[in-house]
Structure formats: structure tokens, C-alpha cells
Motif scaffolding. Structure first.
Motif, PDB file in Angstrom:
ATOM      1  N   MET A   1       0.848  -1.202   0.000  1.00 14.85           N
ATOM      2  CA  MET A   1       0.000   0.000   0.000  1.00 14.85           C
ATOM      3  C   MET A   1       0.873   1.237   0.000  1.00 14.85           C
ATOM      4  O   MET A   1       0.576   2.233  -0.619  1.00 14.85           O
ATOM      5  N   GLY A   2       1.973   1.106   0.726  1.00 12.91           N
ATOM      6  CA  GLY A   2       2.871   2.246   0.752  1.00 12.91           C
ATOM      7  C   GLY A   2       3.424   2.532  -0.609  1.00 12.91           C
ATOM      8  O   GLY A   2       3.604   3.671  -1.016  1.00 12.91           O
ATOM      9  N   GLY A   3       3.682   1.407  -1.322  1.00  9.43           N
ATOM     10  CA  GLY A   3       4.226   1.607  -2.647  1.00  9.43           C
ATOM     11  C   GLY A   3       3.237   2.287  -3.560  1.00  9.43           C
ATOM     12  O   GLY A   3       3.596   3.091  -4.398  1.00  9.43           O
ATOM     13  N   GLY A   4       1.944   1.987  -3.351  1.00 12.46           N
ATOM     14  CA  GLY A   4       0.929   2.619  -4.186  1.00 12.46           C
ATOM     15  C   GLY A   4       0.849   4.103  -3.945  1.00 12.46           C
ATOM     16  O   GLY A   4       0.698   4.891  -4.866  1.00 12.46           O
ATOM     17  N   GLY A   5       1.008   4.487  -2.653  1.00  9.03           N
ATOM     18  CA  GLY A   5       0.974   5.918  -2.343  1.00  9.03           C
ATOM     19  C   GLY A   5       2.137   6.649  -2.967  1.00  9.03           C
ATOM     20  O   GLY A   5       2.003   7.757  -3.470  1.00  9.03           O
ATOM     21  N   SER A   6       3.284   5.992  -2.923  1.00  2.00           N
ATOM     22  CA  SER A   6       4.479   6.597  -3.525  1.00  2.00           C
ATOM     23  C   SER A   6       4.294   6.759  -5.014  1.00  2.00           C
ATOM     24  O   SER A   6       4.691   7.763  -5.610  1.00  2.00           O
ATOM     25  N   SER A   7       3.680   5.777  -5.631  1.00  2.00           N
ATOM     26  CA  SER A   7       3.443   5.826  -7.072  1.00  2.00           C
ATOM     27  C   SER A   7       2.498   6.967  -7.430  1.00  2.00           C
ATOM     28  O   SER A   7       2.695   7.674  -8.409  1.00  2.00           O
ATOM     29  N   LYS A   8       1.456   7.156  -6.584  1.00  7.07           N
ATOM     30  CA  LYS A   8       0.505   8.239  -6.829  1.00  7.07           C
ATOM     31  C   LYS A   8       1.198   9.601  -6.712  1.00  7.07           C
ATOM     32  O   LYS A   8       0.960  10.513  -7.498  1.00  7.07           O
ATOM     33  N   SER A   9       2.063   9.726  -5.708  1.00  6.01           N
ATOM     34  CA  SER A   9       2.801  10.989  -5.517  1.00  6.01           C
ATOM     35  C   SER A   9       3.694  11.280  -6.719  1.00  6.01           C
ATOM     36  O   SER A   9       3.791  12.419  -7.188  1.00  6.01           O
ATOM     37  N   THR A  10       4.335  10.192  -7.180  1.00  3.49           N
ATOM     38  CA  THR A  10       5.207  10.363  -8.346  1.00  3.49           C
ATOM     39  C   THR A  10       4.394  10.785  -9.561  1.00  3.49           C
ATOM     40  O   THR A  10       4.801  11.672 -10.329  1.00  3.49           O
ATOM     41  N   ASN A  11       3.233  10.160  -9.722  1.00  6.40           N
ATOM     42  CA  ASN A  11       2.384  10.508 -10.861  1.00  6.40           C
ATOM     43  C   ASN A  11       1.907  11.962 -10.779  1.00  6.40           C
ATOM     44  O   ASN A  11       1.879  12.683 -11.782  1.00  6.40           O
ATOM     45  N   LYS A  12       1.547  12.380  -9.565  1.00  2.74           N
ATOM     46  CA  LYS A  12       1.094  13.763  -9.390  1.00  2.74           C
ATOM     47  C   LYS A  12       2.226  14.747  -9.686  1.00  2.74           C
ATOM     48  O   LYS A  12       2.032  15.786 -10.306  1.00  2.74           O
ATOM     49  N   ALA A  13       3.416  14.392  -9.212  1.00  7.90           N
ATOM     50  CA  ALA A  13       4.569  15.265  -9.456  1.00  7.90           C
ATOM     51  C   ALA A  13       4.877  15.341 -10.955  1.00  7.90           C
ATOM     52  O   ALA A  13       5.184  16.410 -11.486  1.00  7.90           O
ATOM     53  N   THR A  14       4.763  14.170 -11.595  1.00  3.16           N
ATOM     54  CA  THR A  14       5.009  14.138 -13.044  1.00  3.16           C
ATOM     55  C   THR A  14       3.964  14.961 -13.782  1.00  3.16           C
ATOM     56  O   THR A  14       4.291  15.733 -14.702  1.00  3.16           O
ATOM     57  N   GLN A  15       2.720  14.809 -13.377  1.00  5.05           N
ATOM     58  CA  GLN A  15       1.652  15.582 -14.007  1.00  5.05           C
ATOM     59  C   GLN A  15       1.849  17.081 -13.796  1.00  5.05           C
ATOM     60  O   GLN A  15       1.637  17.890 -14.702  1.00  5.05           O
ATOM     61  N   ALA A  16       2.236  17.441 -12.580  1.00  7.05           N
ATOM     62  CA  ALA A  16       2.463  18.857 -12.266  1.00  7.05           C
ATOM     63  C   ALA A  16       3.611  19.421 -13.106  1.00  7.05           C
ATOM     64  O   ALA A  16       3.538  20.549 -13.619  1.00  7.05           O
TER      65      ALA A  16
END
Length: 203
Positions: A1-16
């Protein structure tokens, strides 16, 4: 689950970041569009024509003065129509042609300076856009900067920039004045010496 959160953060940062880069790209395109518009090229052509007219008017005024001065100088010495007059007028014509070239060079320099000012301000605005500066009114600011550059270029035109185009003829005018003064002096001496009764004393 932690890995999923990290992935979401990375995706948001990439999108930003992608959004930021897209905004930068749009802003840079907008700046380039304003500075590279057909209207600006028309501004350059109009300014070149106005600069040529400005310096040519200055040259024409100088030539009119030189024409009058040379005419009087030749007449004062009884040389009107003679070889000296022909030579002096040829020199005046040559100086005028050089003045025409100088006027055109000054006009070309003026428009080149305007282009350089535009390019510098374009790069400054692109740098602002790339640094993430607020470009919500970028198009308006670019247009205002273009107008400021044009106003500065117009103000920079200098009526004295041509210098004294016909200064080479100054020796002709000076010689003419000196000869006329010498003739007046000789005439005064002649009149004084040969006035009836001069130096005879009273009887």
C-alpha cells in the motif's frame, strides 16, 4: 500500500511538471508570436523610412546652406562660373553623395538597434517564462515592451549625428572672406592716399 501511495505521488509530481512545462511552452510561444508578428516587421520598415527621412532632411538643410555660402563666396571673389566655381561645386556634390550614404547608414543602424532591443527584451521575457514567472498578461506585456522599444528608438535619433557634411568647403569660404577683406583694405588705403589734398598740408 505504501508503494501505491508513492506511485501516486510520483504521478502527481510528473503531471504537475508536465503541466508546468506545457504552460512554459505556451508562454514562450506567445512571446515569440508577439515579437515575430508581421506587424512588427511593418514597424521596422516604417521606422527605417522615417529614419531615412529624418537624416535626409538634415542633410538637405545643410546642402541648402552650403549652396548659398558657396554661391556668395564665388560671387564675392568674381569667380562665379569660372573653373574654381566648377571645382568647388563638384566637391559640394561629392560631399552631398557621401552625406546620402551616411544618412542611410544611420537609418540602417537605427533600425538594427531597434531589432537588437526587441531581441534582448524577447529573451528576457522568455527567461521569465522559463523561470515560472507569472505570464498571465504576457502578451500584453510583450506588446507594451515593443512599443517602449520603438519609442526609445525614435527618441534616439540625433539631428547632429551626420555632423558637418560640407566642412571640407570651409576653407573655400574662409579664403573668400579673407580675400574680400584684403580687397576692402587695399581699396581703403588707395582712397586715402589718392584723395585730393591728402598730405599736402594747408597753404
Amino acid at each position: 500500500m505504501g508503494g501505491g501511495g508513492s506511485s501516486k505521488s510520483t504521478n502527481k509530481a510528473t503531471q504537475a511538471e508536465n503541466l508546468r512545462q506545457a504552460n512554459i511552452g505556451r508562454n514562450v510561444d506567445l512571446v515569440n508570436q508577439v515579437y515575430g508578428s508581421p506587424q512588427r516587421e511593418a514597424d521596422y520598415n516604417d521606422f527605417l523610412g522615417a529614419s531615412r527621412s529624418f537624416y535626409r532632411q538634415n542633410l538637405d538643410r545643410q546642402k541648402a546652406t552650403a549652396d548659398r555660402s558657396l554661391k556668395f563666396a564665388m560671387a564675392r571673389n568674381g569667380l562665379a562660373g569660372g573653373s574654381a566655381s566648377v571645382d568647388a561645386n563638384r566637391r559640394l556634390g561629392e560631399d552631398f553623395q557621401q552625406g546620402v550614404l551616411s544618412a542611410d547608414r544611420l537609418a540602417q543602424k537605427a533600425v538594427n538597434d531597434l531589432r537588437n532591443a526587441d531581441e534582448q527584451s524577447r529573451l528576457n521575457m522568455i527567461s521569465l517564462a522559463q523561470s515560472g514567472g507569472d505570464m498571465t498578461t504576457g502578451g500584453m506585456r510583450a506588446a507594451q515592451q515593443l512599443q517602449a522599444n520603438l519609442a526609445g528608438a525614435r527618441a534616439g535619433m540625433n539631428s547632429d549625428a551626420l555632423g558637418d557634411v560640407f566642412s571640407g568647403l570651409s576653407s573655400v569660404y574662409e579664403t573668400s572672406r579673407n580675400n574680400a577683406a584684403e580687397r576692402r583694405g587695399n581699396r581703403d588705403i588707395y582712397n586715402l592716399l589718392y584723395t585730393p589734398g591728402f598730405g599736402q598740408g594747408s597753404r
